[in-house]
Design a protein around this motif. Structure first.
Motif, PDB file in Angstrom:
ATOM      1  N   CYS A  33       8.329  13.145  -1.991  1.00 60.93           N
ATOM      2  CA  CYS A  33       8.432  13.663  -0.613  1.00 60.93           C
ATOM      3  C   CYS A  33       7.041  13.976  -0.057  1.00 60.93           C
ATOM      4  O   CYS A  33       6.743  13.671   1.105  1.00 60.93           O
ATOM      5  N   ALA A  34       6.192  14.594  -0.885  1.00 62.68           N
ATOM      6  CA  ALA A  34       4.830  14.910  -0.438  1.00 62.68           C
ATOM      7  C   ALA A  34       4.043  13.632  -0.162  1.00 62.68           C
ATOM      8  O   ALA A  34       3.283  13.551   0.816  1.00 62.68           O
ATOM      9  N   GLY A  35       4.213  12.621  -1.027  1.00 69.68           N
ATOM     10  CA  GLY A  35       3.535  11.347  -0.801  1.00 69.68           C
ATOM     11  C   GLY A  35       3.958  10.696   0.497  1.00 69.68           C
ATOM     12  O   GLY A  35       3.135  10.127   1.233  1.00 69.68           O
ATOM     13  N   LEU A  36       5.254  10.787   0.812  1.00 74.21           N
ATOM     14  CA  LEU A  36       5.752  10.220   2.067  1.00 74.21           C
ATOM     15  C   LEU A  36       5.136  10.949   3.267  1.00 74.21           C
ATOM     16  O   LEU A  36       4.789  10.313   4.275  1.00 74.21           O
ATOM     17  N   ALA A  69       0.835  -1.208   0.000  1.00 72.63           N
ATOM     18  CA  ALA A  69       0.000   0.000   0.000  1.00 72.63           C
ATOM     19  C   ALA A  69       0.867   1.255   0.000  1.00 72.63           C
ATOM     20  O   ALA A  69       0.583   2.226  -0.734  1.00 72.63           O
ATOM     21  N   ALA A  70       1.929   1.257   0.805  1.00 70.34           N
ATOM     22  CA  ALA A  70       2.810   2.428   0.863  1.00 70.34           C
ATOM     23  C   ALA A  70       3.536   2.634  -0.459  1.00 70.34           C
ATOM     24  O   ALA A  70       3.671   3.764  -0.948  1.00 70.34           O
ATOM     25  N   ILE A  71       4.015   1.521  -1.044  1.00 73.49           N
ATOM     26  CA  ILE A  71       4.742   1.643  -2.320  1.00 73.49           C
ATOM     27  C   ILE A  71       3.832   2.163  -3.428  1.00 73.49           C
ATOM     28  O   ILE A  71       4.213   3.059  -4.204  1.00 73.49           O
ATOM     29  N   ILE A  72       2.612   1.623  -3.507  1.00 74.93           N
ATOM     30  CA  ILE A  72       1.681   2.080  -4.549  1.00 74.93           C
ATOM     31  C   ILE A  72       1.335   3.550  -4.345  1.00 74.93           C
ATOM     32  O   ILE A  72       1.234   4.329  -5.308  1.00 74.93           O
ATOM     33  N   ALA A  73       1.150   3.964  -3.087  1.00 77.56           N
ATOM     34  CA  ALA A  73       0.836   5.375  -2.811  1.00 77.56           C
ATOM     35  C   ALA A  73       1.981   6.290  -3.264  1.00 77.56           C
ATOM     36  O   ALA A  73       1.741   7.359  -3.831  1.00 77.56           O
ATOM     37  N   LEU A  74       3.220   5.853  -3.048  1.00 77.15           N
ATOM     38  CA  LEU A  74       4.364   6.661  -3.489  1.00 77.15           C
ATOM     39  C   LEU A  74       4.466   6.689  -5.015  1.00 77.15           C
ATOM     40  O   LEU A  74       4.847   7.711  -5.605  1.00 77.15           O
ATOM     41  N   ILE A  75       4.128   5.569  -5.662  1.00 80.87           N
ATOM     42  CA  ILE A  75       4.149   5.540  -7.131  1.00 80.87           C
ATOM     43  C   ILE A  75       3.102   6.504  -7.699  1.00 80.87           C
ATOM     44  O   ILE A  75       3.368   7.254  -8.655  1.00 80.87           O
ATOM     45  N   VAL A  76       1.907   6.494  -7.097  1.00 75.11           N
ATOM     46  CA  VAL A  76       0.855   7.424  -7.544  1.00 75.11           C
ATOM     47  C   VAL A  76       1.323   8.871  -7.357  1.00 75.11           C
ATOM     48  O   VAL A  76       1.113   9.732  -8.233  1.00 75.11           O
TER      49      VAL A  76
END
Length: 348
Positions: A237-240, A104-111
């Motif tokens: 950075c914003a996604g993180l 979930a975290a990886i996909i959110a960062l990719i988006v």
């Protein structure tokens, strides 16, 4: 008629202007520690460090964009979208199948990176002004975040062992060596960004593009690629940041990150990065983030209303830009002008 003391005075003024963020931070710490005795307690400093980490991670990403002569108004919306993507995957899932915390975290960062890629394409390939391009993607990201849940909150992101969705709270709530993990993320990202900015060809290219884009292009620098990468890094950075906030709250709300772009821009400008590009540093933005964090938490502890806090942040941005212009003028006056005859000799 100039006097021998004038260059010394100008140098002193320039030094004070360059150290303005440090001086302001010191003044704020002294003032709030006097006005609110509980300001320097261990518990409050721990909370303050978490808040500063959020602003600092955003500011570090924003610094590369500003150094290259751009601006990114979409970082707050990207943070909200990232949290909503992770929240949706952990609670609703895809076709009823929820994912684990790491996917979930990886996909959110990719988006998030894809939104940054869109910003970069609009600015570098299609020639859209950065302000307009990122304003548009700000609305796109915020609208998408609202559509994912129809405006509702994704709650209970701590997950359950039966569904294999536990572990998400580690990002925002865990500690390492007694220090909150978000603070470690801030330290690592700042150190890496500072190394990239000062010790790699890409960092020098960012400064060159922001200082003089045409000269950078003539020197063989791939200007479009440099701009593209700066927007992607800012978006990641914003996604993180969105993931950290969702993890701390164990819920994701589509309104998360509203006005975060103001904090990031204020931190960058306070840290000495010129909005015209080509001048600034990652360390300065980190200090600027501390100023914004200390100011916000101090005002809350003093009981200042949220409305006045917004006004004060706006005043801080205006003052920071004004001081930056003053610094530019002082530097230009102190730069020695090469006599024409000497330039001709050098050219010959």
């Amino acid at each position: 008629m100039s006097t021998p003391n004038q260059p010394r005075f100008a140098s002193l003024v320039l030094l004070l202007l360059k150290l303005r963020a440090v001086l302001v931070l010191f003044a704020l710490l002294v003032a709030f520690s006097i006005l609110t005795p509980s300001f320097l307690t261990t518990n409050n400093l721990s909370i303050l460090a978490k808040h500063v980490a959020i602003s600092a991670i955003l500011a570090v990403g924003m610094t590369f964009v500003v150094l290259a002569g751009g601006i990114d108004l979409s970082v707050g919306s990207i943070a909200g979208l990232s949290g909503m993507v992770a929240g949706g995957l952990l609670t609703v899932g895809i076709a009823g199948h929820v994912t684990g915390a790491v996917p979930a975290a990886i996909i959110a960062l990719i988006v998030s990176c894809l939104v940054g890629l869109l910003n970069g394409v609009l600015v570098s390939r299609l020639g859209v002004a950065p302000f307009i391009a990122t304003l548009g993607t700000m609305y796109i990201a915020r609208g998408t975040a609202l559509l994912l849940s129809q405006g509702k909150t994704f709650p209970n992101l701590a997950g359950t062992a039966e569904r294999g969705s536990t572990g998400f709270s580690v990002i925002g709530q865990s500690f390492f060596l007694g220090v909150p993990l978000p603070v470690w993320l801030m330290i690592v990202i700042t150190a890496l960004a500072a190394a990239v900015a000062t010790r790699t060809p890409f960092g020098r290219h960012v400064y060159a593009v922001g200082g003089n884009e045409r000269a950078a292009r003539l020197a063989g620098i791939r200007v479009e690629r440099v701009k593209l990468l700066t927007y992607c890094f800012s978006a990641v950075c914003a996604g993180l940041v969105g993931l950290v906030i969702a993890s701390q709250l164990e819920s994701a709300h589509p309104a998360t990150g509203e006005s975060f772009e103001l904090n990031a821009i204020a931190a960058v400008v306070l840290g000495g990065t010129s909005l015209m590009g080509g001048r600034g540093s990652i360390g300065g933005s980190l200090i600027g983030a501390f100023v914004i964090g200390v100011l916000a938490d101090g005002l809350v502890m003093l009981g200042v209303s949220e409305f006045w806090q917004i006004v004060i942040k706006g005043v801080v941005i205006v003052l920071a830009v004004t001081v930056d212009q003053l610094q530019t003028k002082v530097q230009s006056r102190m730069t020695p002008v090469t006599p024409r005859a000497e330039r001709s000799t050098v050219a010959a």
